[in-house]
Scaffold this motif. Structure first.
Motif, PDB file in Angstrom:
ATOM      1  N   HIS A  61       0.855  -1.182   0.000  1.00 36.87           N
ATOM      2  CA  HIS A  61       0.000   0.000   0.000  1.00 36.87           C
ATOM      3  C   HIS A  61       0.893   1.235   0.000  1.00 36.87           C
ATOM      4  N   VAL A  62       0.457   2.294  -0.677  1.00 33.56           N
ATOM      5  CA  VAL A  62       1.251   3.517  -0.760  1.00 33.56           C
ATOM      6  C   VAL A  62       0.432   4.681  -0.218  1.00 33.56           C
ATOM      7  N   ILE A  63       1.036   5.393   0.747  1.00 32.71           N
ATOM      8  CA  ILE A  63       0.440   6.621   1.277  1.00 32.71           C
ATOM      9  C   ILE A  63       1.310   7.767   0.790  1.00 32.71           C
ATOM     10  N   GLU A  64       0.716   8.686   0.019  1.00 30.13           N
ATOM     11  CA  GLU A  64       1.441   9.844  -0.495  1.00 30.13           C
ATOM     12  C   GLU A  64       1.038  11.082   0.296  1.00 30.13           C
ATOM     13  N   ILE A  65       2.025  11.884   0.651  1.00 30.92           N
ATOM     14  CA  ILE A  65       1.757  13.141   1.347  1.00 30.92           C
ATOM     15  C   ILE A  65       2.383  14.250   0.519  1.00 30.92           C
ATOM     16  N   ALA A  66       1.557  15.139  -0.013  1.00 30.59           N
ATOM     17  CA  ALA A  66       2.035  16.227  -0.862  1.00 30.59           C
ATOM     18  C   ALA A  66       2.527  17.387  -0.008  1.00 30.59           C
ATOM     19  N   ARG A  67       3.243  18.287  -0.636  1.00 30.48           N
ATOM     20  CA  ARG A  67       3.797  19.466   0.036  1.00 30.48           C
ATOM     21  C   ARG A  67       2.700  20.304   0.705  1.00 30.48           C
ATOM     22  N   ASP A  68       1.542  20.386   0.055  1.00 33.42           N
ATOM     23  CA  ASP A  68       0.452  21.195   0.608  1.00 33.42           C
ATOM     24  C   ASP A  68      -0.385  20.441   1.647  1.00 33.42           C
ATOM     25  N   GLY A  69       0.004  19.201   1.985  1.00 33.24           N
ATOM     26  CA  GLY A  69      -0.677  18.458   3.045  1.00 33.24           C
ATOM     27  C   GLY A  69      -1.733  17.488   2.572  1.00 33.24           C
ATOM     28  N   ARG A  70      -1.994  17.440   1.280  1.00 32.31           N
ATOM     29  CA  ARG A  70      -2.982  16.484   0.774  1.00 32.31           C
ATOM     30  C   ARG A  70      -2.445  15.067   0.936  1.00 32.31           C
ATOM     31  N   ILE A  71      -3.354  14.130   1.199  1.00 25.19           N
ATOM     32  CA  ILE A  71      -2.970  12.734   1.435  1.00 25.19           C
ATOM     33  C   ILE A  71      -3.707  11.849   0.432  1.00 25.19           C
ATOM     34  N   ALA A  72      -2.949  10.954  -0.199  1.00 27.77           N
ATOM     35  CA  ALA A  72      -3.536   9.968  -1.109  1.00 27.77           C
ATOM     36  C   ALA A  72      -3.122   8.588  -0.625  1.00 27.77           C
ATOM     37  N   ILE A  73      -4.079   7.685  -0.572  1.00 21.42           N
ATOM     38  CA  ILE A  73      -3.810   6.300  -0.181  1.00 21.42           C
ATOM     39  C   ILE A  73      -4.217   5.404  -1.343  1.00 21.42           C
ATOM     40  N   ASP A  74      -3.245   4.672  -1.864  1.00 20.69           N
ATOM     41  CA  ASP A  74      -3.472   3.764  -2.993  1.00 20.69           C
ATOM     42  C   ASP A  74      -4.174   4.444  -4.166  1.00 20.69           C
ATOM     43  N   GLY A  75      -3.763   5.665  -4.456  1.00 20.02           N
ATOM     44  CA  GLY A  75      -4.268   6.365  -5.630  1.00 20.02           C
ATOM     45  C   GLY A  75      -5.523   7.188  -5.427  1.00 20.02           C
ATOM     46  N   LYS A  76      -6.098   7.204  -4.229  1.00 19.35           N
ATOM     47  CA  LYS A  76      -7.298   8.009  -3.961  1.00 19.35           C
ATOM     48  C   LYS A  76      -6.958   9.085  -2.947  1.00 19.35           C
ATOM     49  N   ILE A  77      -7.394  10.301  -3.200  1.00 17.88           N
ATOM     50  CA  ILE A  77      -7.118  11.421  -2.310  1.00 17.88           C
ATOM     51  C   ILE A  77      -8.178  11.457  -1.208  1.00 17.88           C
ATOM     52  N   TYR A  78      -7.710  11.616   0.041  1.00 18.24           N
ATOM     53  CA  TYR A  78      -8.600  11.641   1.202  1.00 18.24           C
ATOM     54  C   TYR A  78      -8.328  12.891   2.037  1.00 18.24           C
ATOM     55  N   ASP A  79      -9.357  13.295   2.798  1.00 19.51           N
ATOM     56  CA  ASP A  79      -9.172  14.345   3.804  1.00 19.51           C
ATOM     57  C   ASP A  79      -8.445  13.732   4.987  1.00 19.51           C
ATOM     58  N   SER A  80      -7.820  14.582   5.789  1.00 19.97           N
ATOM     59  CA  SER A  80      -7.087  14.086   6.961  1.00 19.97           C
ATOM     60  C   SER A  80      -8.005  13.332   7.919  1.00 19.97           C
ATOM     61  N   ASP A  81      -9.273  13.747   7.999  1.00 13.37           N
ATOM     62  CA  ASP A  81     -10.209  13.109   8.919  1.00 13.37           C
ATOM     63  C   ASP A  81     -10.737  11.775   8.388  1.00 13.37           C
ATOM     64  N   ALA A  82     -10.688  11.581   7.083  1.00 11.20           N
ATOM     65  CA  ALA A  82     -11.305  10.393   6.474  1.00 11.20           C
ATOM     66  C   ALA A  82     -10.334   9.229   6.293  1.00 11.20           C
ATOM     67  N   ILE A  83      -9.086   9.380   6.725  1.00 12.16           N
ATOM     68  CA  ILE A  83      -8.141   8.300   6.462  1.00 12.16           C
ATOM     69  C   ILE A  83      -8.154   7.207   7.528  1.00 12.16           C
ATOM     70  N   ARG A  84      -8.745   7.474   8.688  1.00 12.92           N
ATOM     71  CA  ARG A  84      -8.764   6.447   9.750  1.00 12.92           C
ATOM     72  C   ARG A  84      -9.408   5.136   9.306  1.00 12.92           C
ATOM     73  N   PRO A  85     -10.627   5.151   8.738  1.00  9.04           N
ATOM     74  CA  PRO A  85     -11.221   3.874   8.320  1.00  9.04           C
ATOM     75  C   PRO A  85     -10.430   3.187   7.209  1.00  9.04           C
ATOM     76  N   VAL A  86      -9.820   3.985   6.346  1.00  7.81           N
ATOM     77  CA  VAL A  86      -9.016   3.397   5.269  1.00  7.81           C
ATOM     78  C   VAL A  86      -7.786   2.708   5.858  1.00  7.81           C
ATOM     79  N   LEU A  87      -7.154   3.346   6.828  1.00 11.21           N
ATOM     80  CA  LEU A  87      -5.986   2.746   7.475  1.00 11.21           C
ATOM     81  C   LEU A  87      -6.366   1.482   8.238  1.00 11.21           C
ATOM     82  N   ARG A  88      -7.566   1.453   8.827  1.00 11.60           N
ATOM     83  CA  ARG A  88      -8.018   0.237   9.515  1.00 11.60           C
ATOM     84  C   ARG A  88      -8.193  -0.918   8.536  1.00 11.60           C
TER      85      ARG A  88
END
Length: 133
Positions: A61-88
């Motif tokens: 699995h790949v978690i990308e963190i951009a310079r501006d703080g955006r987070i993408a997990i496995d090719g999908k961009i998520y808000d900081s609050d929405a990544i908990r269920p994805v990480l679970r």
């Protein structure tokens, strides 16, 4: 003099060898194709003297963190609050995770993502870097 005409055999196109060749080509291309992770975000990885050219396997699995703080997990961009269920769900999958954080990203953002990953139960985490050229 009159010749006897033989009955003409109908010509038929035998497709079985053609289908065999196409299946062999399909198998060849499937086995020789390299699958790599495409970057969703424009991330410039930090340079490390211990880094290698080896890319993360596609199964990771790949978690990308951009310079501006955006987070993408496995090719999908998520808000900081929405990544908990994805990480679970990733933790339940038990596959390794590679974090690709931009070289200019705030260190606190990376630590926050790593904390959320640890909280979700992910134990195999790596950081993506670029080797010195």
């Amino acid at each position: 003099m009159q010749f006897r005409q033989r009955p003409r055999e109908e010509l038929e196109l035998n497709l079985i060898p053609l289908i065999d060749v196409i299946f062999m080509l399909l198998i060849f291309f499937m086995l020789t194709t390299t699958f790599v992770h495409d970057r969703t975000l424009n991330v410039t990885l930090p340079v490390s003297s211990q880094g290698t050219e080896k890319r993360a396997p596609v199964k990771d699995h790949v978690i990308e963190i951009a310079r501006d703080g955006r987070i993408a997990i496995d090719g999908k961009i998520y808000d900081s609050d929405a990544i908990r269920p994805v990480l679970r769900s990733i933790a339940a999958d038990q596959r390794p995770v590679v974090v690709w954080a931009d070289a200019d990203v705030v260190n606190q953002k990376v630590i926050s993502v790593l904390d959320l990953a640890r909280e979700a139960g992910i134990t195999k985490v790596g950081l993506g870097t670029t080797p010195v050229k």
